[in-house]
Design a protein around this motif. Structure first.
Motif, PDB file in Angstrom:
ATOM      1  N   LYS A 138       0.833  -1.194   0.000  1.00 31.88           N
ATOM      2  CA  LYS A 138       0.000   0.000   0.000  1.00 31.88           C
ATOM      3  C   LYS A 138       0.871   1.249   0.000  1.00 31.88           C
ATOM      4  CE  LYS A 138      -4.004  -2.023   2.345  1.00 31.88           C
ATOM      5  NZ  LYS A 138      -4.828  -2.032   3.576  1.00 31.88           N
ATOM      6  N   GLY A 139       1.952   1.196   0.797  1.00 35.14           N
ATOM      7  CA  GLY A 139       2.865   2.327   0.825  1.00 35.14           C
ATOM      8  C   GLY A 139       3.504   2.588  -0.524  1.00 35.14           C
ATOM      9  N   ILE A 140       3.915   1.508  -1.206  1.00 38.35           N
ATOM     10  CA  ILE A 140       4.511   1.656  -2.535  1.00 38.35           C
ATOM     11  C   ILE A 140       3.498   2.237  -3.511  1.00 38.35           C
ATOM     12  CG2 ILE A 140       5.455   0.382  -4.508  1.00 38.35           C
ATOM     13  CD1 ILE A 140       6.729  -1.549  -2.493  1.00 38.35           C
ATOM     14  N   ASP A 141       2.240   1.747  -3.440  1.00 42.38           N
ATOM     15  CA  ASP A 141       1.190   2.300  -4.299  1.00 42.38           C
ATOM     16  C   ASP A 141       1.043   3.799  -4.090  1.00 42.38           C
ATOM     17  OD1 ASP A 141       0.509  -0.051  -5.501  1.00 42.38           O
ATOM     18  OD2 ASP A 141      -1.102  -0.540  -4.112  1.00 42.38           O
TER      19      ASP A 141
ATOM     20  N   GLU B 134       2.312  11.938   4.043  1.00 41.62           N
ATOM     21  CA  GLU B 134       0.998  11.316   3.886  1.00 41.62           C
ATOM     22  C   GLU B 134       1.060   9.819   4.135  1.00 41.62           C
ATOM     23  OE1 GLU B 134      -1.341  14.028   0.591  1.00 41.62           O
ATOM     24  OE2 GLU B 134       0.208  12.645  -0.100  1.00 41.62           O
ATOM     25  N   VAL B 135       2.112   9.186   3.624  1.00 39.71           N
ATOM     26  CA  VAL B 135       2.262   7.746   3.829  1.00 39.71           C
ATOM     27  C   VAL B 135       2.478   7.442   5.303  1.00 39.71           C
ATOM     28  CG1 VAL B 135       3.625   5.705   3.258  1.00 39.71           C
ATOM     29  CG2 VAL B 135       3.168   7.426   1.501  1.00 39.71           C
ATOM     30  N   MET B 136       3.343   8.215   5.958  1.00 36.96           N
ATOM     31  CA  MET B 136       3.603   8.014   7.385  1.00 36.96           C
ATOM     32  C   MET B 136       2.312   8.145   8.196  1.00 36.96           C
ATOM     33  SD  MET B 136       7.102  10.264   7.787  1.00 36.96           S
ATOM     34  CE  MET B 136       6.963  10.296   9.574  1.00 36.96           C
ATOM     35  N   ARG B 137       1.534   9.168   7.876  1.00 28.89           N
ATOM     36  CA  ARG B 137       0.328   9.452   8.647  1.00 28.89           C
ATOM     37  C   ARG B 137      -0.742   8.376   8.431  1.00 28.89           C
ATOM     38  NH1 ARG B 137       0.125  14.298   7.362  1.00 28.89           N
ATOM     39  NH2 ARG B 137      -1.164  14.121   5.505  1.00 28.89           N
ATOM     40  N   GLU B 138      -0.940   7.994   7.178  1.00 29.44           N
ATOM     41  CA  GLU B 138      -2.028   7.047   6.886  1.00 29.44           C
ATOM     42  C   GLU B 138      -1.698   5.626   7.328  1.00 29.44           C
ATOM     43  OE1 GLU B 138      -4.582   5.390   3.092  1.00 29.44           O
ATOM     44  OE2 GLU B 138      -3.979   7.493   3.182  1.00 29.44           O
ATOM     45  N   LEU B 139      -0.453   5.192   7.122  1.00 34.47           N
ATOM     46  CA  LEU B 139      -0.098   3.807   7.429  1.00 34.47           C
ATOM     47  C   LEU B 139       0.554   3.651   8.796  1.00 34.47           C
ATOM     48  CD1 LEU B 139       1.248   2.584   3.959  1.00 34.47           C
ATOM     49  CD2 LEU B 139      -1.056   2.441   4.899  1.00 34.47           C
TER      50      LEU B 139
ATOM     51  N   VAL C 299       9.376   4.533   5.274  1.00 37.67           N
ATOM     52  CA  VAL C 299       8.895   5.081   4.006  1.00 37.67           C
ATOM     53  C   VAL C 299      10.049   5.326   3.050  1.00 37.67           C
ATOM     54  CG1 VAL C 299       7.638   6.954   2.895  1.00 37.67           C
ATOM     55  CG2 VAL C 299       6.893   6.103   5.125  1.00 37.67           C
ATOM     56  N   PHE C 300      11.174   5.841   3.559  1.00 35.15           N
ATOM     57  CA  PHE C 300      12.316   6.075   2.694  1.00 35.15           C
ATOM     58  C   PHE C 300      12.903   4.753   2.187  1.00 35.15           C
ATOM     59  CE2 PHE C 300      12.414  10.464   4.286  1.00 35.15           C
ATOM     60  CZ  PHE C 300      12.676  11.136   3.106  1.00 35.15           C
ATOM     61  N   TYR C 301      12.813   3.702   3.002  1.00 35.12           N
ATOM     62  CA  TYR C 301      13.251   2.387   2.537  1.00 35.12           C
ATOM     63  C   TYR C 301      12.383   1.917   1.380  1.00 35.12           C
ATOM     64  CZ  TYR C 301      14.182  -2.598   2.436  1.00 35.12           C
ATOM     65  OH  TYR C 301      14.506  -3.892   2.018  1.00 35.12           O
ATOM     66  N   TRP C 302      11.063   2.128   1.507  1.00 33.78           N
ATOM     67  CA  TRP C 302      10.154   1.747   0.421  1.00 33.78           C
ATOM     68  C   TRP C 302      10.456   2.545  -0.854  1.00 33.78           C
ATOM     69  CZ3 TRP C 302       5.087   2.129   3.779  1.00 33.78           C
ATOM     70  CH2 TRP C 302       5.004   1.013   4.616  1.00 33.78           C
ATOM     71  N   LYS C 303      10.824   3.791  -0.678  1.00 27.64           N
ATOM     72  CA  LYS C 303      11.120   4.634  -1.849  1.00 27.64           C
ATOM     73  C   LYS C 303      12.410   4.183  -2.537  1.00 27.64           C
ATOM     74  CE  LYS C 303      10.562   8.997  -2.132  1.00 27.64           C
ATOM     75  NZ  LYS C 303      10.675  10.440  -1.952  1.00 27.64           N
TER      76      LYS C 303
END
Length: 304
Positions: free
Chosen positions: A272-275, A285-290, A297-301
């Motif tokens: 979901k984070g990657i999406d 936004e990713v940090m807040r929602e998930l 998040v930076f690892y996912w990026k």
């Protein structure tokens, strides 16, 4: 039902097989292929057996010496004692894109840890194994009951939580995980470049998957690569199109965004984070929602 009978039952419908690797592999219906000395134990979509290759003269009992779980089957070469050790899973691992990510990663971590404990050959591709149905090999059934992943993990001190902490290795099922991750992350972005028709998109996914595969130290069989490419192409072409993407990026209200992402239920938090990232969401936004850290998040990026 004995494990040898289960081995026969779980063979793919048209497995690879051969009596001599020098003469190459053939593909035939199960009834013919099952008579060969070497045969493909698992198909491209499910993993029933985890197989290890031990090039040791005492391979038949080495598992006991190192404190590994008893294999369900051992097929041993009478000439040199080298053997394939086969562990049967109670619930097969689905290796297609629509399979659950967590069991695949857990199984990959267990397979890599058990390979290390056994001192098995990391260059073994797992495509074919010594056929326990064939009388050429010395075959022993040590354990009649299939294993759960937790059963195997008990010998390795590897809980699901610890498995998540371990990086995926370029070995066995780990290659499936890596190929899925790399191909999906690429596909989420690439499909927006022209919104190609399905056949064009399928060929593009296959080309990209083949490129990723050749970088593995022991590449996956081409049938597994094709299946993965087809699964990714089919899913992304159905779920990502100009209309849904434009509608998605036009949403600004948090509740609307959450409702849209709710349609992606069943995905792991990571996917979901990657999406979200590939569709333009910010790190915050990713940090807040998930509810994950900035580091995650930076690892996912950086490494989807």
């Amino acid at each position: 039902m004995g494990c040898i009978k289960l081995f026969e039952d779980y063979l793919p419908n048209r497995p690879y097989h051969t009596d001599d690797l020098i003469s190459g592999l053939k593909i035939n219906k199960k009834d013919k292929a099952k008579l060969a000395r070497l045969v493909q134990p698992n198909g491209p979509t499910h993993r029933y057996w985890i197989v290890f290759d031990l090039d040791k003269s005492n391979a038949g009992m080495h598992w006991d010496d190192v404190g590994a779980p008893a294999p369900n089957l051992i097929a041993r070469n009478p000439a040199n004692g080298h053997a394939h050790l086969l562990y049967l899973l109670q619930t097969p691992i689905r290796t297609a894109i629509d399979g659950k990510t967590a069991p695949l990663r857990y199984a990959a971590a267990i397979e890599a840890a058990l390979c290390h404990l056994l001192g098995a050959d990391r260059g073994y591709s797992g495509l074919i194994c010594k056929n326990p149905i064939n009388s050429h090999w010395i075959v022993q059934e040590w354990e009649s009951t299939p294993y759960t992943l937790d059963d195997l993990a008990d010998y390795l001190d590897l809980t699901p939580a610890k498995a998540k902490e371990k990086p995926v290795e370029d070995y066995g099922l780990g290659r499936n995980c890596m190929l899925f991750d790399e191909l999906r992350a690429w596909a989420y972005k690439a499909i927006r470049q022209g919104w190609p028709d399905y056949n064009q998109w399928l060929n593009a996914c296959l080309d990209r998957a083949t490129g990723y595969n050749v970088n593995f130290s022991t590449p996956l069989d081409i049938s597994e690569v094709r299946h993965t490419a087809k699964s990714v192409a089919k899913w992304t072409h159905r779920n990502f199109n100009r209309g849904t993407f434009d509608d998605y990026v036009s949403r600004t209200h948090t509740s609307e965004i959450q409702a849209f992402r709710g349609a992606l239920n069943g995905k792991s938090k990571r996917l979901k984070g990657i999406d979200m990232l590939t569709s333009g969401a910010s790190v915050q936004e990713v940090m807040r929602e998930l509810k994950v850290s900035r580091r995650t998040v930076f690892y996912w990026k950086g490494k989807p």
